[in-house]
Write an enzyme that holds these catalytic residues in place. Structure first.
Site, mmCIF file in Angstrom:
data_model
loop_
_atom_site.group_PDB
_atom_site.id
_atom_site.type_symbol
_atom_site.label_atom_id
_atom_site.label_comp_id
_atom_site.label_asym_id
_atom_site.label_seq_id
_atom_site.Cartn_x
_atom_site.Cartn_y
_atom_site.Cartn_z
ATOM 1 N N HIS A 58 0.873 -1.189 0.000
ATOM 2 C CA HIS A 58 0.000 0.000 0.000
ATOM 3 C C HIS A 58 0.902 1.228 0.000
ATOM 4 O O HIS A 58 1.477 1.589 1.022
ATOM 5 C CB HIS A 58 -0.910 0.014 1.239
ATOM 6 C CG HIS A 58 -1.898 1.141 1.250
ATOM 7 N ND1 HIS A 58 -3.229 0.949 1.524
ATOM 8 C CD2 HIS A 58 -1.767 2.468 1.020
ATOM 9 C CE1 HIS A 58 -3.866 2.107 1.480
ATOM 10 N NE2 HIS A 58 -2.989 3.051 1.164
ATOM 11 N N HIS A 63 1.538 5.322 -1.812
ATOM 12 C CA HIS A 63 1.129 6.447 -2.649
ATOM 13 C C HIS A 63 2.365 7.116 -3.243
ATOM 14 O O HIS A 63 3.152 7.727 -2.517
ATOM 15 C CB HIS A 63 0.340 7.474 -1.835
ATOM 16 C CG HIS A 63 -0.945 6.952 -1.282
ATOM 17 N ND1 HIS A 63 -2.145 7.029 -1.963
ATOM 18 C CD2 HIS A 63 -1.220 6.338 -0.098
ATOM 19 C CE1 HIS A 63 -3.105 6.481 -1.221
ATOM 20 N NE2 HIS A 63 -2.568 6.052 -0.093
ATOM 21 N N ARG A 90 1.959 9.311 -5.876
ATOM 22 C CA ARG A 90 1.455 10.488 -6.582
ATOM 23 C C ARG A 90 1.824 10.347 -8.070
ATOM 24 O O ARG A 90 2.123 9.275 -8.557
ATOM 25 C CB ARG A 90 1.979 11.786 -5.966
ATOM 26 C CG ARG A 90 1.782 11.915 -4.462
ATOM 27 C CD ARG A 90 0.358 11.682 -4.014
ATOM 28 N NE ARG A 90 0.190 11.938 -2.582
ATOM 29 C CZ ARG A 90 -0.801 11.428 -1.859
ATOM 30 N NH1 ARG A 90 -1.695 10.641 -2.435
ATOM 31 N NH2 ARG A 90 -0.912 11.709 -0.584
ATOM 32 N N ASN A 118 -5.382 6.564 -6.455
ATOM 33 C CA ASN A 118 -6.196 7.767 -6.216
ATOM 34 C C ASN A 118 -5.477 9.032 -6.679
ATOM 35 O O ASN A 118 -5.209 9.954 -5.911
ATOM 36 C CB ASN A 118 -6.614 7.881 -4.753
ATOM 37 C CG ASN A 118 -5.444 7.928 -3.794
ATOM 38 O OD1 ASN A 118 -4.381 7.352 -4.048
ATOM 39 N ND2 ASN A 118 -5.639 8.603 -2.667
ATOM 40 N N LYS A 170 -9.218 -0.982 -5.924
ATOM 41 C CA LYS A 170 -9.316 -0.287 -4.632
ATOM 42 C C LYS A 170 -10.698 0.331 -4.446
ATOM 43 O O LYS A 170 -11.183 1.074 -5.295
ATOM 44 C CB LYS A 170 -8.250 0.806 -4.540
ATOM 45 C CG LYS A 170 -8.251 1.593 -3.243
ATOM 46 C CD LYS A 170 -7.921 0.723 -2.033
ATOM 47 C CE LYS A 170 -7.935 1.523 -0.741
ATOM 48 N NZ LYS A 170 -6.665 2.242 -0.516
ATOM 49 N N HIS A 211 -10.625 0.577 1.723
ATOM 50 C CA HIS A 211 -10.459 1.619 2.731
ATOM 51 C C HIS A 211 -11.684 1.535 3.636
ATOM 52 O O HIS A 211 -12.763 2.006 3.279
ATOM 53 C CB HIS A 211 -10.356 3.012 2.092
ATOM 54 C CG HIS A 211 -10.142 4.112 3.089
ATOM 55 N ND1 HIS A 211 -8.958 4.809 3.190
ATOM 56 C CD2 HIS A 211 -10.948 4.628 4.054
ATOM 57 C CE1 HIS A 211 -9.044 5.700 4.158
ATOM 58 N NE2 HIS A 211 -10.258 5.610 4.697
ATOM 59 N N HIS A 267 -4.832 -0.934 5.867
ATOM 60 C CA HIS A 267 -4.437 -0.108 7.015
ATOM 61 C C HIS A 267 -5.425 -0.198 8.187
ATOM 62 O O HIS A 267 -5.985 0.805 8.623
ATOM 63 C CB HIS A 267 -4.205 1.342 6.625
ATOM 64 C CG HIS A 267 -5.239 1.969 5.711
ATOM 65 N ND1 HIS A 267 -6.594 1.872 5.922
ATOM 66 C CD2 HIS A 267 -5.083 2.702 4.585
ATOM 67 C CE1 HIS A 267 -7.222 2.530 4.970
ATOM 68 N NE2 HIS A 267 -6.328 3.041 4.143
ATOM 69 N N ASP A 270 1.190 2.714 3.505
ATOM 70 C CA ASP A 270 0.326 3.874 3.276
ATOM 71 C C ASP A 270 1.141 5.158 3.339
ATOM 72 O O ASP A 270 0.656 6.190 3.813
ATOM 73 C CB ASP A 270 -0.829 3.910 4.285
ATOM 74 C CG ASP A 270 -1.940 4.882 3.878
ATOM 75 O OD1 ASP A 270 -1.966 5.296 2.706
ATOM 76 O OD2 ASP A 270 -2.772 5.228 4.743
ATOM 77 N N HIS A 285 2.456 14.714 1.082
ATOM 78 C CA HIS A 285 1.796 15.963 0.708
ATOM 79 C C HIS A 285 2.799 17.088 0.883
ATOM 80 O O HIS A 285 3.588 17.075 1.837
ATOM 81 C CB HIS A 285 0.579 16.251 1.596
ATOM 82 C CG HIS A 285 -0.564 15.307 1.415
ATOM 83 N ND1 HIS A 285 -1.411 15.361 0.338
ATOM 84 C CD2 HIS A 285 -0.999 14.290 2.190
ATOM 85 C CE1 HIS A 285 -2.331 14.405 0.453
ATOM 86 N NE2 HIS A 285 -2.100 13.740 1.560
#
Length: 379
Positions: A43, A45, A47, A71, A132, A169, A207, A279, A283
């Protein structure tokens, strides 16, 4: 001189630990560290551009296989989009990572309009391993997520037939439900309904953060498993509010109580149904230290080191390999890796920030000192 000394120590540690290895079990931890099978992360991210230049190297240098979250904006809803995204990721793998040693596993973003035909295309691609499920509005970039569980049943049935995993999720989006109880609400109502309708569907409860979530997974059959993050193993919700608001510990699902954290640690150490999904969710600092701030903890810079801290605190470093290297591959039906990595007991200062596109991202524990170091891959 100090750098040269550390290099020699690492080399000696690798030689000593690898000499002690057997086919049946990893070598035991020593005062200097331990070796484990090359870790995976189920899992993550990354981007998209312009950030891949800075996110992919962290992941590629730490992990063998990486389940990439879909996502984006716009979300990765089709197989063609997933394959194009995969190519963008692979172009950003640094030259010091041996060819073939980093494998991105792609996932589709489930919507009310996902068709069985798209699921079949995903299976045929050979690169899409999962779909997902984000309840619409549950977390970052989830606005295109599921609003009607009845509408997704044809897609879920096709996934059940073809063996594509459903990644969930697991949080209620009902705003009348307390934020610290939304996981419990989802696993009381929505998830049992999905499993009842598709009893052979392979599910990863992503998660999990609560004792309730752990107990739910443990009560299910072998087709239901779960991931746990490094930060949920180490921290409870008090850290968000210690001395004021600490936005870089704010994530969704949110950190829970110490009782919940203890249950997660127990599950990570002792149950084959739980494996690592970091996860890691970067950001830009401008989107974290603001109002409203985004949810997500960036942990890719030291995810394995963080898990090692949690296991060491329990005196169970010997269980680390199972959690980060073997259980996830087994559940996904992937071959076990044969390459190994060395973790050394070595203090190093975590940078206060890292480049992130034309901005910066603050890593978890930025500015502090780590006492574990994941050594570079051997050629």
């Amino acid at each position: 001189q100090e750098s040269a000394r550390r290099s020699v120590v690492r080399g000696l540690l690798r030689s000593a630990l690898q000499g002690a290895m057997t086919a049946e079990a990893p070598p035991p931890p020593t005062a200097e560290g331990l070796t484990i099978l090359q870790p995976d992360d189920y899992h993550h991210h990354l981007r998209d551009e312009p950030y891949l230049e800075h996110t992919v190297p962290f992941a590629a240098r730490a992990f063998h296989r990486l389940l990439v979250m879909p996502n984006l904006v716009p979300p990765v809803t089709t197989t063609v989009m997933a394959l194009e995204y995969r190519e963008r990721i692979l172009k950003r793998v640094p030259a010091d990572v041996p060819e073939g040693s980093f494998v991105p596993l792609m996932a589709l973003y489930l919507t009310d309009n996902t068709t069985p035909e798209e699921i079949a295309l995903a299976k045929e691609s050979g690169h899409v391993y999962a779909v997902k499920l984000y309840p619409a509005g549950a977390t970052t970039n989830s606005d295109f997520g599921v609003t009607s569980y009845e509408k997704i049943m044809p897609a879920l049935s096709k996934m059940e037939e073809l063996g594509i995993l459903l990644l969930v999720h697991g949080e209620s989006t009902d705003q009348s439900v307390d934020i610290f109880e939304r996981e419990q609400s989802f696993y009381t109502s929505t998830m049992p309904m999905i499993i009842r309708r598709c009893p052979k569907l392979r599910v990863v409860c992503e998660h999990v953060t609560s004792a309730f979530g752990v107990d739910f997974v443990l009560a299910q059959g072998p087709n239901v498993s779960a991931t746990i993050t490094a930060h949920h193993l180490l921290y409870n919700r008090n850290v968000i509010f210690k001395g004021g608001i600490n936005p870089h510990f704010y994530c969704l699902p949110i950190l829970k109580t110490e009782v919940d954290r203890r249950k997660l640690v127990e599950a990570a150490i002792s149950s084959s149904k739980f494996f690592l999904g970091t996860d890691s969710a970067p950001h830009a600092i401008s989107r974290k230290e603001c109002c409203p701030g985004c949810a997500g903890c960036f942990t890719a810079h030291m995810a394995i080191e963080l898990v090692a801290e949690a296991f060491e605190a329990e005196g169970r470093l010997g269980a680390l390999e199972d959690f980060v290297s073997t259980r996830g591959a087994a559940f996904y039906g992937l071959p076990q890796t044969t390459k190994r990595r060395t973790l050394t007991r070595e203090a190093w200062k975590i940078p206060k920030d890292y480049p992130f596109g034309d901005q910066t991202v603050v890593p978890l524990r930025g500015g502090e000192t780590s006492r574990w170091k994941l050594c570079e891959r051997e050629a």
